[in-house]
Design an enzyme around this catalytic site. Structure first.
Site, PDB file in Angstrom:
ATOM      1  CD  GLU A 116      -1.104   0.446   3.692  1.00 36.93           C
ATOM      2  OE1 GLU A 116      -1.587   1.598   3.698  1.00 36.93           O
ATOM      3  OE2 GLU A 116      -1.321  -0.413   4.571  1.00 36.93           O
ATOM      4  CE  LYS A 128      -1.754   1.252  14.668  1.00 36.53           C
ATOM      5  NZ  LYS A 128      -1.805   0.878  13.266  1.00 36.53           N
TER       6      LYS A 128
END
Length: 386
Positions: free
Chosen positions: A85, A220
């Site tokens: 990305e 996360k």
């Protein structure tokens, strides 16, 4: 006997059994119409292209993609390619660390015999793979470059703007280019309090409809991980643990939440991805790679800083796609730059694993292609003896 051998010689007999690929490795479009490429067993005729760009069908529409010569040649040859990305470059870290990291990550792949394909948008052109000048341009743009999810893709291309792809749009574009493996730091998920805010990452819905494997360190710990995994289960997305039964939580190797399956090594991952493709399943796959224990210990302070940054973010009312840049900047400030170093190390670890998987998957596909070629050869010989 005659009907069987005749069927075996029909390209259509193989087309529905083999994964769809945008590029034919060995046949020329001007001489082949509707024939399968038996050299690699996973190709359909290469569409007409102009210069370094060509069109790929996504949802029935033509999407212009601009390939580097390196990526295009690797795809044509059936060599392993890994998508990367570009948001991590423009929004993930400051210049010049961002471009230096991008080059180092690509070097890790090349050293292992895998071609990197960093995906991004420059002046409305969707790039599958970027040269040194393009990486430099994207890195210098930084936050001036738009963060592009699936939702924003058409608007940025139409306006001929610059865009950095997120997990969701990178998946979409990688799939359009015929790349089935993508490496990133971590995926987005369901945010805490989503029962009121409905704040859920587009990464999750993309995983439910785009057949690309995302190699990452999980999600996360600031996210609602149980809800994130429930969402992925509803979408039919396999969440595999790489040498682990626990879903990783970025800098935390074990979240205490189970993965849907455990895969011990690149060959096992390749087998799963191959089975997904042969079954015609349209979902992606999450491959959760636990952060090494040594790095987890070093990053313990980063987790505490993250919790503090999240509280500040909520108190200041930061919303939408402004959240991640805010958190990254604030966490880096709170840790004196340690979070940035830890992030880079984590991504490099994921990339090393992604390279191993890419090599294993390419080898598996080559083996199957050779099997298909042997069947065709035997069938042709049988017909010749009739």
């Amino acid at each position: 006997r005659l009907s069987l051998t005749t069927a075996l010689l029909q390209p259509s007999y193989y087309l529905w059994r083999l994964p769809q690929h945008s590029i034919c490795c060995s046949t020329r479009p001007e001489t082949v119409s509707g024939a399968a490429c038996f050299a690699h067993g996973d190709c359909v005729p290469w569409p007409t292209r102009m210069s370094a760009s060509r069109s790929s069908g996504v949802g029935g529409a033509a999407l212009p993609l601009v390939f580097t010569a390196e990526v295009e040649e690797a795809l044509r040859a059936g060599s392993p390619v890994v998508a990367l990305e570009s948001t991590i470059i423009s929004h993930g870290m400051p210049y010049p660390q961002n471009v230096e990291t991008a080059r180092e990550v690509e070097a890790i792949l090349r050293e292992r015999g895998v071609t990197p394909a960093t995906i991004g948008i420059l002046e409305g052109n969707v790039h599958i793979g970027m040269g040194p000048e393009q990486l430099e341009a994207l890195a210098r743009l930084g936050l001036a470059c738009k963060k592009v999810s699936r939702r924003d893709l058409a608007a940025v291309v139409a306006a001929k703007e610059n865009g950095a792809t997120t997990v969701s749009s990178t998946m979409l574009l990688a799939n359009a280019a015929g790349i089935s493996l993508f490496v990133t730091g971590g995926i987005g998920g369901v945010h805490r309090g989503a029962e009121e805010s409905w704040d859920t990452s587009a990464d999750l819905t993309e995983l439910g409809r785009t057949p690309v494997c995302v190699v990452c360190a999980g999600a996360k710990s600031i996210l609602d991980l149980p809800k994130t995994l429930e969402f992925l289960e509803t979408q039919g997305v396999p969440v595999a643990g790489y040498h682990t039964d626990d879903f990783p939580a970025f800098f935390t190797p074990r979240s205490g939440l189970p993965v849907s399956c455990r895969l011990d090594g690149p060959d096992a991952v390749a087998a799963l991805l191959d089975a997904q493709q042969r079954l015609g399943l349209s979902q992606g796959v999450v491959l959760g790679v636990p952060v090494p224990e040594a790095l987890a210990a070093e990053a313990a302070g980063v987790e505490e800083a993250t919790r503090k940054a999240v509280a500040e973010c909520e108190a200041q009312g930061v919303k939408g796609n402004h959240v991640t840049p805010f958190l990254l900047k604030r966490i880096n400030e709170l840790t004196g730059g340690e979070s940035l170093r830890a992030n880079i190390a984590l991504v490099k670890n994921n990339v090393a694993v992604g390279a191993e998987v890419a090599l294993a998957l390419a080898a598996l596909r080559q083996k199957r292609a050779e099997g298909v070629a042997a069947v065709v050869s035997a069938a042709a010989e049988a017909v010749s003896k009739l």
